[in-house]
Design a protein around this motif. Structure first.
Motif, PDB file in Angstrom:
ATOM      1  N   CYS A 203      60.584  34.726   4.965  1.00 23.75           N
ATOM      2  CA  CYS A 203      59.879  35.256   5.878  1.00 23.75           C
ATOM      3  C   CYS A 203      58.331  35.346   5.835  1.00 23.75           C
ATOM      4  CB  CYS A 203      60.273  36.834   6.165  1.00 23.75           C
ATOM      5  SG  CYS A 203      62.007  36.933   6.429  1.00 23.75           S
ATOM      6  N   ALA A 204      57.523  35.415   6.980  1.00 28.29           N
ATOM      7  CA  ALA A 204      56.055  35.421   6.996  1.00 28.29           C
ATOM      8  C   ALA A 204      55.662  36.273   8.179  1.00 28.29           C
ATOM      9  CB  ALA A 204      55.379  34.166   7.073  1.00 28.29           C
ATOM     10  N   THR A 205      54.609  37.076   8.194  1.00 31.39           N
ATOM     11  CA  THR A 205      53.989  37.734   9.161  1.00 31.39           C
ATOM     12  C   THR A 205      52.641  38.018   8.984  1.00 31.39           C
ATOM     13  OG1 THR A 205      54.389  39.850  10.550  1.00 31.39           O
ATOM     14  CG2 THR A 205      54.785  40.075   8.072  1.00 31.39           C
ATOM     15  N   ASP A 206      51.964  38.310  10.141  1.00 29.60           N
ATOM     16  CA  ASP A 206      50.473  38.629   9.924  1.00 29.60           C
ATOM     17  C   ASP A 206      50.269  40.151  10.442  1.00 29.60           C
ATOM     18  OD1 ASP A 206      51.352  38.177  12.734  1.00 29.60           O
ATOM     19  OD2 ASP A 206      49.250  37.694  13.387  1.00 29.60           O
ATOM     20  N   TRP A 207      51.292  40.869  10.566  1.00 28.68           N
ATOM     21  CA  TRP A 207      51.431  42.365  11.011  1.00 28.68           C
ATOM     22  C   TRP A 207      51.577  43.178   9.918  1.00 28.68           C
ATOM     23  CZ3 TRP A 207      48.814  44.819  14.316  1.00 28.68           C
ATOM     24  CH2 TRP A 207      49.339  46.166  14.785  1.00 28.68           C
ATOM     25  N   GLU A 208      50.781  43.790   9.223  1.00 25.82           N
ATOM     26  CA  GLU A 208      50.926  44.475   7.700  1.00 25.82           C
ATOM     27  C   GLU A 208      51.970  45.590   7.885  1.00 25.82           C
ATOM     28  OE1 GLU A 208      48.515  46.511   4.069  1.00 25.82           O
ATOM     29  OE2 GLU A 208      47.605  46.336   6.047  1.00 25.82           O
ATOM     30  N   PRO A 209      52.298  46.420   9.164  1.00 21.29           N
ATOM     31  CA  PRO A 209      53.349  47.362   9.234  1.00 21.29           C
ATOM     32  C   PRO A 209      54.744  46.752   9.287  1.00 21.29           C
ATOM     33  CG  PRO A 209      51.646  47.992  10.679  1.00 21.29           C
ATOM     34  CD  PRO A 209      51.240  46.563  10.051  1.00 21.29           C
ATOM     35  N   TYR A 210      54.725  45.330   9.606  1.00 21.43           N
ATOM     36  CA  TYR A 210      56.007  44.809   9.557  1.00 21.43           C
ATOM     37  C   TYR A 210      56.360  44.078   8.561  1.00 21.43           C
ATOM     38  CZ  TYR A 210      59.695  42.082  12.074  1.00 21.43           C
ATOM     39  OH  TYR A 210      60.917  41.430  12.443  1.00 21.43           O
ATOM     40  N   ALA A 211      55.120  43.568   7.702  1.00 24.80           N
ATOM     41  CA  ALA A 211      55.408  43.131   6.239  1.00 24.80           C
ATOM     42  C   ALA A 211      55.850  44.210   5.618  1.00 24.80           C
ATOM     43  CB  ALA A 211      54.155  42.581   5.838  1.00 24.80           C
ATOM     44  N   GLU A 212      55.527  45.263   5.547  1.00 22.57           N
ATOM     45  CA  GLU A 212      55.973  46.549   4.741  1.00 22.57           C
ATOM     46  C   GLU A 212      57.416  46.701   5.322  1.00 22.57           C
ATOM     47  OE1 GLU A 212      53.417  49.492   5.987  1.00 22.57           O
ATOM     48  OE2 GLU A 212      51.790  48.986   4.443  1.00 22.57           O
ATOM     49  N   GLN A 213      57.913  46.649   6.290  1.00 27.04           N
ATOM     50  CA  GLN A 213      59.164  46.770   6.728  1.00 27.04           C
ATOM     51  C   GLN A 213      60.083  45.858   6.119  1.00 27.04           C
ATOM     52  OE1 GLN A 213      60.209  47.588  10.957  1.00 27.04           O
ATOM     53  NE2 GLN A 213      62.037  46.631  10.662  1.00 27.04           N
ATOM     54  N   MET A 214      59.691  44.569   6.132  1.00 23.66           N
ATOM     55  CA  MET A 214      60.460  43.391   5.792  1.00 23.66           C
ATOM     56  C   MET A 214      60.597  43.574   4.377  1.00 23.66           C
ATOM     57  SD  MET A 214      58.511  40.217   7.489  1.00 23.66           S
ATOM     58  CE  MET A 214      58.802  39.658   9.222  1.00 23.66           C
ATOM     59  N   LEU A 215      59.575  44.146   3.466  1.00 25.06           N
ATOM     60  CA  LEU A 215      59.719  44.158   2.153  1.00 25.06           C
ATOM     61  C   LEU A 215      60.903  45.097   1.866  1.00 25.06           C
ATOM     62  CD1 LEU A 215      58.635  43.444  -0.642  1.00 25.06           C
ATOM     63  CD2 LEU A 215      56.961  45.001  -0.558  1.00 25.06           C
ATOM     64  N   ALA A 216      60.703  46.311   2.479  1.00 22.04           N
ATOM     65  CA  ALA A 216      61.516  47.422   2.356  1.00 22.04           C
ATOM     66  C   ALA A 216      63.179  46.921   2.570  1.00 22.04           C
ATOM     67  CB  ALA A 216      61.348  48.662   3.067  1.00 22.04           C
ATOM     68  N   VAL A 217      63.060  46.291   3.927  1.00 31.85           N
ATOM     69  CA  VAL A 217      64.653  45.815   4.043  1.00 31.85           C
ATOM     70  C   VAL A 217      65.201  45.025   3.082  1.00 31.85           C
ATOM     71  CG1 VAL A 217      65.828  44.621   6.023  1.00 31.85           C
ATOM     72  CG2 VAL A 217      64.185  46.381   6.509  1.00 31.85           C
ATOM     73  N   LEU A 218      64.310  43.848   2.801  1.00 33.25           N
ATOM     74  CA  LEU A 218      64.717  42.747   2.044  1.00 33.25           C
ATOM     75  C   LEU A 218      65.154  43.399   0.558  1.00 33.25           C
ATOM     76  CD1 LEU A 218      62.556  39.806   3.033  1.00 33.25           C
ATOM     77  CD2 LEU A 218      64.966  40.054   3.721  1.00 33.25           C
ATOM     78  N   ASN A 219      64.213  44.299   0.004  1.00 36.88           N
ATOM     79  CA  ASN A 219      64.436  44.728  -1.125  1.00 36.88           C
ATOM     80  C   ASN A 219      66.056  45.642  -1.004  1.00 36.88           C
ATOM     81  OD1 ASN A 219      62.606  43.793  -3.082  1.00 36.88           O
ATOM     82  ND2 ASN A 219      60.933  45.583  -2.300  1.00 36.88           N
ATOM     83  N   GLY A 220      66.050  46.414   0.000  1.00 36.41           N
ATOM     84  CA  GLY A 220      67.262  46.742   0.106  1.00 36.41           C
ATOM     85  C   GLY A 220      68.730  46.374   0.297  1.00 36.41           C
TER      86      GLY A 220
END
Length: 262
Positions: A203-220
């Protein structure tokens, strides 16, 4: 490069130029009710150019696949067909929302042994990718002009994919719209089940809040393991889009996340 579809069919309007909408970057349509279910795209305006229309007419019948719930294993179906045509691909990668297709075409050109199945409903984008395929003689791309969530659920068999790409999905900036984001636990779990052991989700994004959500969801997601301590270096195969380059010049960041199926 892949996005939430609201109720009804996607409609395209003639006024914006074809390069006014970048991959995965779509504006929210006005006066449309909140969708009952998260899907993989938004309705976007755009016009089909003469070259895109010609590519749709001439190359569409060969490279555009039909959405068909009676095909529960699209990867196997594609493999059987390409094998019958004398070509066998070592890997298969699904891309959700390829926008105008520039990144898709680049990656396909540097990975000729991989078959890329791209889902995109934006007709100018489909036409643009087909046009590029014709110009560059790219044969390792197939296109489904349909909601990728439904494609994945009805046509992608568990454990059949070597990779999944989701580049710059709609970030849904407003807090009240965050629930419309594509990268959420239930969908990520479904994606993970479609990967082979060792397969990857990028996944790739240029929106930092979405990046943070992505990281949390994928880690979970217990089926996935991060390939980096947090965000991954940009893989060499992913090119920088025009949209991304503009953002970088303005000081915006870009975050890549690469997870593997355990």
């Amino acid at each position: 490069m892949t996005i939430i579809h609201l109720e009804g069919e996607a409609q395209h309007f003639p006024h914006p130029p074809e390069d006014s909408v970048e991959a995965g970057q779509a504006s929210e349509p006005a006066a449309i009710p909140f969708p009952r279910a998260v899907r993989s795209f938004v309705t976007r305006a755009g016009r089909v150019t003469t070259g895109q229309a010609r590519a749709l007419a001439e190359l569409g019948p060969r490279y555009i696949l039909s959405f068909d719930t009676s095909t529960p294993d699209l990867v196997a179906a594609c493999s059987n067909k390409t094998r019958a045509q004398g070509k066998e691909y070592a890997k298969t990668v699904l891309e959700i929302g390829f926008g105008m297709g520039a990144a898709t075409a680049h990656i396909a050109s540097v990975q000729p042994d991989t078959l890329f199945i791209g889902c995109e409903v934006h007709e100018p984008g489909v036409g643009a990718l087909l046009k590029t395929m014709g110009e560059q003689n790219l044969e390792n791309i197939r296109i489904l002009q349909h909601d990728a969530v439904e494609v994945m659920r009805h046509m992608i068999a568990p454990g059949s994919l070597d990779g999944i790409h989701i580049f710059f999905p709609d970030p849904w900036h407003k807090k009240r719209h965050n629930k419309r984001r594509l990268i959420q636990p239930p969908f990520v779990h479904e994606l993970a089940t479609r990967l082979k052991p060792g397969g990857y989700l990028h996944c790739a994004t240029d929106w930092e809040p979405y990046a943070e959500q992505m990281l949390a969801v994928l880690n979970g997601e217990p089926l996935l393991a991060n390939t980096a301590p947090d965000y991954a270096p940009k893989p060499e195969y992913r090119p920088q889009t025009k949209f991304e380059l503009r953002g970088l010049k303005l000081g915006h960041g870009v975050w890549d996340l690469v997870f593997r199926r355990q």
